[in-house]
Design a protein around this motif. Structure first.
Motif, PDB file in Angstrom:
ATOM      1  N   ASP A   1      25.951   9.580   0.924  1.00 24.85           N
ATOM      2  CA  ASP A   1      24.777   8.377   2.190  1.00 24.85           C
ATOM      3  C   ASP A   1      24.078   7.911   1.337  1.00 24.85           C
ATOM      4  O   ASP A   1      23.746   6.668   1.573  1.00 24.85           O
ATOM      5  CB  ASP A   1      25.404   8.748   3.524  1.00 24.85           C
ATOM      6  CG  ASP A   1      26.357   8.788   3.859  1.00 24.85           C
ATOM      7  OD1 ASP A   1      27.195   8.143   3.593  1.00 24.85           O
ATOM      8  OD2 ASP A   1      26.349   9.310   4.982  1.00 24.85           O
ATOM      9  N   ARG A   2      23.027   9.186   0.807  1.00 23.45           N
ATOM     10  CA  ARG A   2      21.581   8.254   1.298  1.00 23.45           C
ATOM     11  C   ARG A   2      21.112   8.146  -1.170  1.00 23.45           C
ATOM     12  O   ARG A   2      21.151   7.391  -1.501  1.00 23.45           O
ATOM     13  CB  ARG A   2      19.914   9.318   0.903  1.00 23.45           C
ATOM     14  CG  ARG A   2      19.560   9.418   0.571  1.00 23.45           C
ATOM     15  CD  ARG A   2      18.138  10.743   0.489  1.00 23.45           C
ATOM     16  NE  ARG A   2      18.347  11.357  -0.849  1.00 23.45           N
ATOM     17  CZ  ARG A   2      18.257  12.508  -1.018  1.00 23.45           C
ATOM     18  NH1 ARG A   2      17.806  13.672  -0.566  1.00 23.45           N
ATOM     19  NH2 ARG A   2      19.092  13.121  -2.345  1.00 23.45           N
ATOM     20  N   ASP A   3      22.320   8.449  -1.602  1.00 21.63           N
ATOM     21  CA  ASP A   3      22.075   8.452  -2.692  1.00 21.63           C
ATOM     22  C   ASP A   3      23.178   7.718  -3.770  1.00 21.63           C
ATOM     23  O   ASP A   3      22.793   7.566  -5.232  1.00 21.63           O
ATOM     24  CB  ASP A   3      22.192   9.977  -3.340  1.00 21.63           C
ATOM     25  CG  ASP A   3      20.960  10.918  -3.584  1.00 21.63           C
ATOM     26  OD1 ASP A   3      20.243  10.638  -3.085  1.00 21.63           O
ATOM     27  OD2 ASP A   3      20.944  11.905  -3.772  1.00 21.63           O
ATOM     28  N   TYR A   4      24.727   7.287  -3.192  1.00 20.28           N
ATOM     29  CA  TYR A   4      25.858   6.613  -3.313  1.00 20.28           C
ATOM     30  C   TYR A   4      25.329   5.263  -3.987  1.00 20.28           C
ATOM     31  O   TYR A   4      25.741   5.527  -5.678  1.00 20.28           O
ATOM     32  CB  TYR A   4      26.035   6.614  -2.689  1.00 20.28           C
ATOM     33  CG  TYR A   4      27.938   5.961  -3.079  1.00 20.28           C
ATOM     34  CD1 TYR A   4      28.549   6.263  -3.948  1.00 20.28           C
ATOM     35  CD2 TYR A   4      28.169   4.738  -2.880  1.00 20.28           C
ATOM     36  CE1 TYR A   4      29.845   6.291  -4.119  1.00 20.28           C
ATOM     37  CE2 TYR A   4      29.168   3.893  -2.754  1.00 20.28           C
ATOM     38  CZ  TYR A   4      30.233   4.392  -3.657  1.00 20.28           C
ATOM     39  OH  TYR A   4      31.640   4.225  -4.830  1.00 20.28           O
ATOM     40  N   GLU A   5      24.539   4.618  -3.379  1.00 19.47           N
ATOM     41  CA  GLU A   5      23.399   3.394  -4.019  1.00 19.47           C
ATOM     42  C   GLU A   5      22.865   3.243  -5.473  1.00 19.47           C
ATOM     43  O   GLU A   5      23.542   2.919  -6.396  1.00 19.47           O
ATOM     44  CB  GLU A   5      23.410   2.631  -3.583  1.00 19.47           C
ATOM     45  CG  GLU A   5      23.309   1.427  -3.513  1.00 19.47           C
ATOM     46  CD  GLU A   5      22.643   0.157  -2.739  1.00 19.47           C
ATOM     47  OE1 GLU A   5      21.002  -0.643  -3.069  1.00 19.47           O
ATOM     48  OE2 GLU A   5      22.575   0.367  -1.361  1.00 19.47           O
TER      49      GLU A   5
ATOM     50  N   GLU B   1      24.217  14.874  -1.414  1.00 12.78           N
ATOM     51  CA  GLU B   1      23.650  13.476  -0.364  1.00 12.78           C
ATOM     52  C   GLU B   1      24.223  11.961  -0.258  1.00 12.78           C
ATOM     53  O   GLU B   1      23.747  11.356  -0.949  1.00 12.78           O
ATOM     54  CB  GLU B   1      21.800  13.448  -0.295  1.00 12.78           C
ATOM     55  CG  GLU B   1      21.023  14.794  -0.597  1.00 12.78           C
ATOM     56  CD  GLU B   1      21.448  15.427   1.310  1.00 12.78           C
ATOM     57  OE1 GLU B   1      21.435  14.583   2.014  1.00 12.78           O
ATOM     58  OE2 GLU B   1      21.057  16.802   1.331  1.00 12.78           O
TER      59      GLU B   1
ATOM     60  N   LEU C   1      21.373  17.507  -7.350  1.00 11.77           N
ATOM     61  CA  LEU C   1      21.783  16.473  -6.307  1.00 11.77           C
ATOM     62  C   LEU C   1      22.962  15.722  -6.634  1.00 11.77           C
ATOM     63  O   LEU C   1      24.112  15.376  -6.103  1.00 11.77           O
ATOM     64  CB  LEU C   1      20.807  15.409  -6.517  1.00 11.77           C
ATOM     65  CG  LEU C   1      19.544  15.231  -5.528  1.00 11.77           C
ATOM     66  CD1 LEU C   1      18.564  14.610  -6.153  1.00 11.77           C
ATOM     67  CD2 LEU C   1      19.159  15.630  -4.431  1.00 11.77           C
TER      68      LEU C   1
ATOM     69  N   GLY D   1      14.708  13.507  -7.459  1.00 13.14           N
ATOM     70  CA  GLY D   1      15.253  12.333  -7.640  1.00 13.14           C
ATOM     71  C   GLY D   1      16.474  11.721  -8.008  1.00 13.14           C
ATOM     72  O   GLY D   1      16.545  12.403  -9.173  1.00 13.14           O
ATOM     73  N   ILE D   2      17.831  11.149  -7.656  1.00 16.27           N
ATOM     74  CA  ILE D   2      19.020  10.882  -7.857  1.00 16.27           C
ATOM     75  C   ILE D   2      18.912  10.231  -9.284  1.00 16.27           C
ATOM     76  O   ILE D   2      20.321   9.779 -10.408  1.00 16.27           O
ATOM     77  CB  ILE D   2      19.814  10.744  -6.853  1.00 16.27           C
ATOM     78  CG1 ILE D   2      21.418  10.389  -7.475  1.00 16.27           C
ATOM     79  CG2 ILE D   2      19.289   9.201  -6.809  1.00 16.27           C
ATOM     80  CD1 ILE D   2      21.993  12.204  -7.571  1.00 16.27           C
TER      81      ILE D   2
END
Length: 124
Positions: A79-83, A77, A114, A42-43
């Motif tokens: 869009d998925r991981d930025y926040e 990733e 990632l 996971g990020i």
């Protein structure tokens, strides 16, 4: 090279220094004490591992995150991981004392990571 630092995944130094500017090579979420161990999942976990590796390198140079004035972050990733990456990243800096930063979406990173982060620091 910093003693006890992460094993490089390519031919490079952990950092180079010129006139008090310190350029830290992008770090991967590998474990310095067990580089063959699978990457964290996971990020959030990978961002923590990368930031811990960078902190270890800074410490080996008698520096810390307060010396960092520029950061580049690479995400596979975006869009998925930025926040989540942002929330995790913020845990490492004093509020209101953030370095300049660029975050870039990429198609791939070494070792299947990632996230990769590099930094520029300055001796004060």
């Amino acid at each position: 090279m910093i003693a006890g630092g992460p094993r490089p995944v390519a031919p490079f130094s952990h950092a180079t220094e010129v006139d008090g500017f310190v350029f830290l090579t992008g770090q991967m979420p590998t474990y310095p004490d067990d580089p063959d161990k699978p990457l964290p999942e996971g990020i959030e976990a990978q961002t923590k591992r990368v930031m811990d590796n960078l902190t270890l390198i800074l410490k080996g140079l008698d520096l810390d995150l307060s010396n960092v004035f520029q950061v580049r972050i690479y995400l596979t990733e975006f869009d998925r991981d930025y926040e989540v990456m942002n929330r995790t990243y913020l845990e490492y800096f004093e509020p209101g004392k953030l370095p300049a930063r660029t975050t870039i979406g990429v198609t791939g990173l070494a070792v299947g990571a990632l996230v990769e982060i590099d930094m520029i620091a300055k001796r004060l």
